[in-house]
Scaffold this motif. Structure first.
Motif, PDB file in Angstrom:
ATOM      1  N   THR A   1       0.840  -1.199   0.000  1.00 52.32           N
ATOM      2  CA  THR A   1       0.000   0.000   0.000  1.00 52.32           C
ATOM      3  C   THR A   1       0.874   1.249   0.000  1.00 52.32           C
ATOM      4  N   ILE A   2       0.534   2.175  -0.892  1.00 54.77           N
ATOM      5  CA  ILE A   2       1.251   3.452  -0.967  1.00 54.77           C
ATOM      6  C   ILE A   2       0.312   4.539  -0.453  1.00 54.77           C
ATOM      7  N   HIS A   3       0.760   5.264   0.540  1.00 56.64           N
ATOM      8  CA  HIS A   3      -0.060   6.312   1.157  1.00 56.64           C
ATOM      9  C   HIS A   3       0.374   7.673   0.629  1.00 56.64           C
ATOM     10  N   ILE A   4      -0.541   8.362  -0.071  1.00 50.34           N
ATOM     11  CA  ILE A   4      -0.250   9.656  -0.698  1.00 50.34           C
ATOM     12  C   ILE A   4      -1.025  10.763   0.011  1.00 50.34           C
ATOM     13  N   LEU A   5      -0.342  11.840   0.328  1.00 47.97           N
ATOM     14  CA  LEU A   5      -1.007  13.041   0.833  1.00 47.97           C
ATOM     15  C   LEU A   5      -1.245  13.987  -0.331  1.00 47.97           C
ATOM     16  N   VAL A   6      -2.489  14.414  -0.514  1.00 44.16           N
ATOM     17  CA  VAL A   6      -2.858  15.352  -1.576  1.00 44.16           C
ATOM     18  C   VAL A   6      -3.302  16.661  -0.930  1.00 44.16           C
ATOM     19  N   ILE A   7      -2.711  17.769  -1.368  1.00 44.85           N
ATOM     20  CA  ILE A   7      -3.040  19.081  -0.805  1.00 44.85           C
ATOM     21  C   ILE A   7      -3.764  19.915  -1.854  1.00 44.85           C
ATOM     22  N   ARG A   8      -5.006  20.296  -1.588  1.00 40.89           N
ATOM     23  CA  ARG A   8      -5.743  21.254  -2.419  1.00 40.89           C
ATOM     24  C   ARG A   8      -6.807  21.882  -1.540  1.00 40.89           C
TER      25      ARG A   8
ATOM     26  N   SER B   1       2.768  12.451  11.420  1.00 34.91           N
ATOM     27  CA  SER B   1       2.532  11.237  12.209  1.00 34.91           C
ATOM     28  C   SER B   1       1.818  10.154  11.404  1.00 34.91           C
ATOM     29  N   LEU B   2       1.208  10.528  10.266  1.00 35.04           N
ATOM     30  CA  LEU B   2       0.483   9.565   9.436  1.00 35.04           C
ATOM     31  C   LEU B   2       1.404   8.805   8.492  1.00 35.04           C
ATOM     32  N   LYS B   3       2.674   9.219   8.414  1.00 37.98           N
ATOM     33  CA  LYS B   3       3.714   8.496   7.662  1.00 37.98           C
ATOM     34  C   LYS B   3       3.354   8.291   6.190  1.00 37.98           C
ATOM     35  N   PHE B   4       3.325   9.387   5.459  1.00 35.96           N
ATOM     36  CA  PHE B   4       3.034   9.332   4.025  1.00 35.96           C
ATOM     37  C   PHE B   4       4.256   8.875   3.241  1.00 35.96           C
ATOM     38  N   ASP B   5       3.996   8.172   2.137  1.00 35.85           N
ATOM     39  CA  ASP B   5       5.072   7.784   1.226  1.00 35.85           C
ATOM     40  C   ASP B   5       5.420   8.916   0.267  1.00 35.85           C
ATOM     41  N   ALA B   6       4.450   9.772  -0.014  1.00 39.44           N
ATOM     42  CA  ALA B   6       4.692  10.884  -0.937  1.00 39.44           C
ATOM     43  C   ALA B   6       3.645  11.964  -0.721  1.00 39.44           C
ATOM     44  N   VAL B   7       3.976  13.173  -1.161  1.00 34.71           N
ATOM     45  CA  VAL B   7       3.068  14.315  -1.059  1.00 34.71           C
ATOM     46  C   VAL B   7       2.842  14.898  -2.448  1.00 34.71           C
ATOM     47  N   ALA B   8       1.577  15.070  -2.821  1.00 31.25           N
ATOM     48  CA  ALA B   8       1.207  15.703  -4.084  1.00 31.25           C
ATOM     49  C   ALA B   8       0.571  17.050  -3.780  1.00 31.25           C
ATOM     50  N   ASP B   9       1.297  18.115  -4.068  1.00 29.15           N
ATOM     51  CA  ASP B   9       0.795  19.472  -3.825  1.00 29.15           C
ATOM     52  C   ASP B   9       0.089  19.962  -5.087  1.00 29.15           C
ATOM     53  N   LEU B  10      -1.241  19.919  -5.080  1.00 30.66           N
ATOM     54  CA  LEU B  10      -2.042  20.354  -6.228  1.00 30.66           C
ATOM     55  C   LEU B  10      -2.472  21.810  -6.096  1.00 30.66           C
ATOM     56  N   HIS B  11      -1.891  22.517  -5.153  1.00 29.73           N
ATOM     57  CA  HIS B  11      -2.270  23.908  -4.911  1.00 29.73           C
ATOM     58  C   HIS B  11      -1.119  24.870  -5.229  1.00 29.73           C
ATOM     59  N   ASN B  12       0.047  24.596  -4.668  1.00 29.18           N
ATOM     60  CA  ASN B  12       1.258  25.385  -4.907  1.00 29.18           C
ATOM     61  C   ASN B  12       1.054  26.860  -4.567  1.00 29.18           C
ATOM     62  N   VAL B  13       0.655  27.095  -3.325  1.00 29.61           N
ATOM     63  CA  VAL B  13       0.582  28.445  -2.767  1.00 29.61           C
ATOM     64  C   VAL B  13       1.491  28.461  -1.531  1.00 29.61           C
ATOM     65  N   LEU B  14       1.619  29.605  -0.900  1.00 28.96           N
ATOM     66  CA  LEU B  14       2.569  29.742   0.205  1.00 28.96           C
ATOM     67  C   LEU B  14       2.364  28.679   1.278  1.00 28.96           C
ATOM     68  N   ARG B  15       1.109  28.471   1.681  1.00 31.61           N
ATOM     69  CA  ARG B  15       0.826  27.525   2.755  1.00 31.61           C
ATOM     70  C   ARG B  15       1.265  26.107   2.364  1.00 31.61           C
ATOM     71  N   SER B  16       0.921  25.695   1.158  1.00 30.18           N
ATOM     72  CA  SER B  16       1.285  24.339   0.742  1.00 30.18           C
ATOM     73  C   SER B  16       2.783  24.221   0.473  1.00 30.18           C
ATOM     74  N   LYS B  17       3.399  25.313   0.018  1.00 32.04           N
ATOM     75  CA  LYS B  17       4.854  25.289  -0.208  1.00 32.04           C
ATOM     76  C   LYS B  17       5.613  25.068   1.094  1.00 32.04           C
ATOM     77  N   ILE B  18       5.132  25.692   2.160  1.00 34.28           N
ATOM     78  CA  ILE B  18       5.766  25.497   3.470  1.00 34.28           C
ATOM     79  C   ILE B  18       5.625  24.044   3.906  1.00 34.28           C
ATOM     80  N   LEU B  19       4.436  23.483   3.735  1.00 33.38           N
ATOM     81  CA  LEU B  19       4.214  22.079   4.095  1.00 33.38           C
ATOM     82  C   LEU B  19       5.137  21.164   3.291  1.00 33.38           C
ATOM     83  N   VAL B  20       5.243  21.415   1.990  1.00 31.85           N
ATOM     84  CA  VAL B  20       6.096  20.591   1.126  1.00 31.85           C
ATOM     85  C   VAL B  20       7.557  20.687   1.564  1.00 31.85           C
TER      86      VAL B  20
END
Length: 347
Positions: free
Chosen positions: A6-13, A83-102
């Motif tokens: 199982t691959i766990h992906i975090l998606v930000i939008r 803490s959720l231990k994601f395998d990857a992060v997909a930033d579909l927003h690309n704004v300041l807030r999501s850039k900091i998270l990435v």
């Protein structure tokens, strides 16, 4: 990317409504074509009903005006996400807030990919120059898909399966059983993308062969559309009369939706309802067409008379005199398209 079970992906939008709606068919394709995926989506709580169909998507809805406001709020959000231990992060927003998270996830050693918004390409299409040459850019759905491709995931937007149609729970919709019914959402964020009421009425006058439901807007728009609806026995406005979830259920059961370059069109397409889009001072070539809709469903003004279209990406910049472009919209073409989509129920 590792091919573990199982691959766990975090998606930000996080916003806006139309942009979040556009993620849904992309995530649908992603999950249909990758059986080993688990997805967590970070978005606003209001958009939660968009994801009702998914059993393997978990939502996280941060409190952006409270606990997760500002830089330290983002740090708190990152700590809980980490803490959720994601395998990857997909930033579909690309704004300041999501850039900091990435950035924080990358420091933590997590593979990340971010949306390329194509700002330079869009700037060329919206420049104040009558000699500019229009050409289609990547759609937002394609740009979202590229983010997942960067993460090494398979994703083909042309092979999405049909989803099960939502059931309408509100008694309001019972009167339409067996009848052709279409939706019209005439408003958008800016007047350069909103249908003038006189043009809306010209369309309604020719739609006497079908039931019509009017969507969208706040208090001011509600008042306007209720006045319009009273003039026609086959027209109803449902603004603020049903819940957001009920509204989605109704949209999913329309024969077709007529919308502007706005969130309602993207919501209808997300629900696999055909969409006819009326464009004002933006243009489909900028990449914001509703998902999987044909070119014939894109109704644009006369560009020979209004050569500066598109005047901006989002419709927030425009010469005032260009608002008359809606007068060149081909209403008969819209009616013909509606007839094609309602013919089955009529016959």
């Amino acid at each position: 990317m590792s091919h573990k079970k199982t691959i766990h992906i975090l998606v930000i939008r996080l916003s806006a409504m139309g942009d979040v709606a556009m993620t849904v068919p992309v995530l649908r394709a992603l999950l249909q074509q990758n059986a080993n995926l688990k997805i967590t989506v970070v978005t606003r709580a209001f958009f939660s009903p968009f994801f009702d169909e998914f059993e393997n998507i978990t939502l996280i809805t941060p409190d952006l005006k409270g606990e997760h406001k500002g830089f330290f709020g983002i740090l708190r959000l990152f700590k809980s996400l980490k803490s959720l231990k994601f395998d990857a992060v997909a930033d579909l927003h690309n704004v300041l807030r999501s850039k900091i998270l990435v950035t924080l996830f990358r420091i933590n050693g997590t593979t990340c990919a971010q949306l390329n918004k194509g700002r330079k390409e869009k700037k060329l299409l919206t420049k104040n120059d009558v000699t500019k040459k229009l050409h289609p850019l990547k759609t937002m759905h394609q740009r979202y898909a590229l983010v997942f491709h960067k993460l090494g995931l398979s994703l083909d937007l042309l092979t999405i399966k049909t989803i099960q149609k939502r059931k309408v729970s509100t008694p309001f919709f019972n009167k339409y059983k067996g009848k052709p019914v279409i939706g019209i959402a005439p408003f958008a964020a800016f007047k350069s993308k909103s249908l003038p009421i006189n043009i809306l009425e010209q369309i309604l006058q020719k739609l006497n062969f079908t039931e019509v439901i009017l969507f969208g807007g706040g208090d001011k728009e509600k008042e306007i559309l209720e006045k319009v609806a009273k003039k026609y026995s086959n027209v109803t406005s449902i603004i603020q009369k049903v819940t957001f979830k009920e509204e989605l259920d109704i949209i999913a059961n329309l024969d077709v939706m007529i919308a502007m370059d706005s969130g309602n069109g993207h919501i209808a397409a997300m629900l696999q309802t055909p969409v006819i889009t009326i464009w004002g001072l933006t243009h489909p070539y900028l990449g914001f067409t509703a998902f999987n809709q044909p070119k014939t469903h894109q109704i644009t003004p006369d560009l020979t008379k209004y050569p500066l279209i598109p005047t901006s990406v989002y419709g927030n910049k425009f010469p005032e005199e260009y608002l008359t472009c809606f007068n060149t919209i081909n209403i008969d073409k819209i009616i013909d398209l509606v007839k094609k989509h309602t013919r089955t129920k009529k016959e």
